[in-house]
Each structure stands twice: as structure tokens, then as C-alpha cells.
Design a protein around this motif. Structure first.
Motif, PDB file in Angstrom:
ATOM      1  N   SER A  25      39.563  39.912  45.330  1.00 38.63           N
ATOM      2  CA  SER A  25      41.144  39.491  45.147  1.00 38.63           C
ATOM      3  C   SER A  25      41.602  38.773  46.222  1.00 38.63           C
ATOM      4  O   SER A  25      41.203  38.994  47.305  1.00 38.63           O
ATOM      5  CB  SER A  25      41.687  40.977  44.724  1.00 38.63           C
ATOM      6  OG  SER A  25      41.224  41.571  43.770  1.00 38.63           O
ATOM      7  N   GLN A  68      42.440  36.465  35.419  1.00 40.96           N
ATOM      8  CA  GLN A  68      41.543  36.381  36.476  1.00 40.96           C
ATOM      9  C   GLN A  68      41.631  35.511  37.613  1.00 40.96           C
ATOM     10  O   GLN A  68      41.502  35.916  38.801  1.00 40.96           O
ATOM     11  CB  GLN A  68      40.219  36.322  36.154  1.00 40.96           C
ATOM     12  CG  GLN A  68      39.165  37.403  35.327  1.00 40.96           C
ATOM     13  CD  GLN A  68      39.421  38.552  36.222  1.00 40.96           C
ATOM     14  OE1 GLN A  68      38.832  38.546  37.479  1.00 40.96           O
ATOM     15  NE2 GLN A  68      39.524  39.659  35.698  1.00 40.96           N
ATOM     16  N   ARG A  71      44.277  37.360  39.939  1.00 42.97           N
ATOM     17  CA  ARG A  71      43.745  38.233  40.681  1.00 42.97           C
ATOM     18  C   ARG A  71      43.090  37.562  41.917  1.00 42.97           C
ATOM     19  O   ARG A  71      43.531  38.050  42.962  1.00 42.97           O
ATOM     20  CB  ARG A  71      42.553  38.968  39.943  1.00 42.97           C
ATOM     21  CG  ARG A  71      42.201  40.209  40.734  1.00 42.97           C
ATOM     22  CD  ARG A  71      41.294  40.795  40.207  1.00 42.97           C
ATOM     23  NE  ARG A  71      39.914  40.068  39.838  1.00 42.97           N
ATOM     24  CZ  ARG A  71      39.041  39.729  40.891  1.00 42.97           C
ATOM     25  NH1 ARG A  71      39.312  40.142  42.034  1.00 42.97           N
ATOM     26  NH2 ARG A  71      37.954  38.788  40.509  1.00 42.97           N
TER      27      ARG A  71
END
Ligand SMILES: C[S@@+](CC[C@H](N)C(=O)[O-])C[C@H]1O[C@@H](n2cnc3c(N)ncnc32)[C@H](O)[C@@H]1O
Length: 342
Positions: A25, A68, A71
Motif C-alpha cells: 500500500s 487496488q 490502495r
């Protein structure tokens, strides 16, 4: 499954939705990518995104991948998606906007700009009852208000995109305004000041500091509406004139012109222009930053990133394109030393 170490400056062969889970992340500065069009092209093998049965499913899958991307992007980072549209039964499906609305519903990012790519050599279509589609959006999303944004760096190649196409100003530059000032209702003092400012602005155009200018003179030109104190209307009322300076490319517009790329020998059917990627990378990253493309295709994003001394990570589902991108990268020079991405 989350790992903490991923090699930067490498290409991962696999499904990006799965592979993105392996990236830490808050570790990427910019995602810039062009996913496959909906039911548009048969990439080698016919797998992956774009082969869904309907648009809702396609948008759902794209938004899942986008999530995603959010993230893995740092709080100062940005995500740029270039999404193409599609005609079905003679009607545009507004695919890019369905995607952008899907992303908006996540409430995770802000849509900073819709940068429009104007294609200088669009593909002619047979349908005589439609105009030729010649634009595509690049949506620029930011993860926070604190996103890195070097607006001045965008489209700074003046030689090619501004001065190169510009005619040198002739000897009669501003002649019309001198005449108008002379014949105007301005006082002698106002006329003297107007001529002085006009001389200065013409000198700026001649020496290249300014692109062009316009002048509004009281009693001759229509007055601007509204505005703030000290604005153009106030200047006209107090000085009798106002000069609007135009700084060419420093007027950073949400439009970028480029030809559709066809690189000799490129095995990929849908390559996006290196020039656009370069301008996006320049504006949204610094040297040494990490640029990710989850739909790397023939490797354009990685090639441009490497050339610009940024780090790259690419994900591509088809091994042939991975091999081709790797070959392009070995032929791309960079003086920047690679580091491990932890
Ligand atoms: C429009 S192309 C990208 C072209 C690239 N911008 C270039 O300049 O070469 C989209 C790419 O996404 C790949 N792809 C499709 N589904 C994928 C997935 N689930 N994961 C990773 N790559 C995928 C396709 O094989 C194709 O090469």
C-alpha cells in the motif's frame, strides 16, 4: 496475500487484479494506464479485461482494479486511466463516463481533470452519417488534496507545440491599436499611458516573453462584465484601457494533441502515444518516483518512465507482450540507478 518487497523496474506477467495485491500500500507515485477497450480488440489469446459479455461487467471489473490502484498509490499520488468508447447498434455507449461514475461512487479519489487526447490522424470510418471519433479522455484522479502536481511542466516543449508553428510578428504588430488609441475619447494623459504600455507589450511579443495580447479601449470595445475590484472593468474605468496578455503554452489546457502511434515492428495492436505519457509523467512525478502501469501492453509507460529517470512497474497478462516490452526496455537508455522498492 501482501508482500513487502517487489522489484521495481521490472514487468510482472499475470492478471493485474491478482498481481496488484502483491504490491505494498501507499508505494506508487503514479498509475498511468490504458485498459483494453470493451469488446474491441482481440489481444493475443483473447483473455483478460475487455472480453466481458456486457458493459456493466466490464466497468465492474475495471473499477475493481482501479480500487487496488488506489490502495497502492501514495496519498500524494495520482491515477490516470485512458478509457475508450464503443458504438453498439450505431449508438455510443459512453463507456469512459460509466467508468468515471463507477469510480466516483467509491468515494476514494477526486477527479482532477479530464484530459482530452485529440487524435491528429484518427481512423476514417465507413459510416457517412457520423463524424469521425477523434478524441479520448485521460481521467486524472488524485488520492488526496495533497497530490503532486507540476502544472508548469506540462506541454513545455514550446519548439514543437508553440513557437515552432508560430509566425514571426510582422512590422505592423499593434498598428490597429495605435490608431484606435489616437482616435479614441481618452484624455491626452490616458493616451500617453496607453501608447507606453502598448510599446512594452509589443516588445515582449517580439522578444518571445509573450505569445500575444489583446487591448480593450474605453468607448471603442465592449466592456467586460462583472469582475473583481482592480479587474479589467476597473482598469478601463480608471486608465481608459486594459491589456490582456496571452502566454501561449503557459495557459495549461486540458487538451493534448498527438497522432495515434504506430511504432515500426510493434507487435501490439493498441499502443498509446509516448508523447502523452511523457507529458503526464512530467506533470505528476519527479525523478526517482515510481510509475505503475497495470495494463502494460507493449511497454510504452515503462519505456517513457525509464527514459525520464523514473522507476517503473508493469503488469501484463500476455507473455508475448511482456517479452516485447522487455526488449523495448533494453533498448531504452537511462542514467538513473535502480533501487529496490520496499
Ligand atoms: C490497450 S492495451 C495497453 C497498450 C499499452 N498502453 C501500450 O502502449 O502498449 C491493454 C493491455 O492490457 C492487457 N490486459 C488485458 N487484461 C489484463 C489483465 N487482467 N491484467 C493485465 N493485463 C491485461 C492486454 O493484453 C493489453 O496488452
Amino acid at each position: 496475500m501482501y508482500t513487502t518487497e517487489v522489484d521495481i523496474n521490472s514487468i510482472i506477467c499475470g492478471d493485474c487484479y491478482e498481481e496488484l495485491h502483491d504490491l505494498p500500500s501507499d508505494s506508487v507515485d503514479l498509475v498511468v494506464t490504458s485498459p483494453p477497450y470493451f469488446q474491441q480488440r482481440e489481444y493475443a489469446g483473447g483473455e483478460g479485461i475487455g472480453n466481458e459479455k456486457n458493459i456493466d461487467e466490464y466497468v465492474f471489473n475495471l473499477v475493481k482494479i482501479f480500487r487496488q490502484c488506489v490502495r497502492v498509490v501514495k496519498p500524494t499520488g495520482t491515477i490516470v486511466f485512458n478509457v475508450g468508447d464503443k458504438y453498439i447498434n450505431g449508438s455510443l455507449m459512453l463507456v469512459p463516463y460509466r467508468f468515471a461514475l463507477g469510480v466516483q461512487q467509491l468515494k476514494l479519489v477526486k477527479l482532477v481533470n479530464e484530459l482530452t487526447w485529440v487524435k491528429l490522424n484518427p481512423t476514417p470510418k465507413q459510416d457517412q452519417r457520423k463524424l469521425i471519433s477523434s478524441t479520448e479522455p485521460f481521467f486524472i484522479f488524485a488520492k488526496s488534496n495533497d497530490y503532486y502536481f507540476n502544472r508548469e511542466a506540462f506541454l513545455e516543449y514550446k519548439d514543437k507545440y508553440c513557437n515552432g508553428n508560430k509566425k514571426m510578428p510582422g512590422n505592423d504588430l499593434g498598428k490597429k491599436y495605435y490608431e484606435l488609441i489616437n482616435n479614441s475619447e481618452l484624455t491626452t494623459e490616458q493616451k500617453r499611458l496607453a501608447v507606453k504600455e502598448l510599446d512594452a507589450v509589443i516588445a515582449d511579443v517580439r522578444n518571445g516573453t509573450l505569445d500575444s495580447f489583446r487591448m480593450k479601449i474605453k468607448g471603442i470595445h465592449a466592456l467586460p462584465y462583472g469582475g473583481q475590484a482592480g479587474g479589467r472593468l476597473t482598469q478601463i474605468n480608471t486608465k481608459g484601457f486594459t491589456i490582456i496578455k496571452i502566454y501561449g503554452n503557459s495557459l495549461k489546457r486540458d487538451v493534448i494533441e498527438s497522432t495515434v502511434e504506430s511504432i515500426k515492428g510493434n507487435i501490439h495492436p493498441a499502443v498509446y502515444p509516448e508523447f502523452i505519457v511523457q507529458e503526464i509523467i512530467k506533470m505528476l512525478t519527479k525523478e526517482g518516483d515510481v510509475v505503475l502501469d497495470p495494463f502494460l501492453g507493449s511497454g510504452t509507460t515503462a519505456v517513457v518512465a525509464k527514459r525520464m529517470k523514473r522507476n517503473y512497474i508493469g503488469i501484463e497478462i500476455h507473455p508475448d507482450y511482456v517479452a516485447y516490452a522487455e526488449q523495448r526496455l533494453t533498448e531504452t537508455p537511462s542514467t538513473y540507478s535502480c533501487e529496490l522498492f520496499v
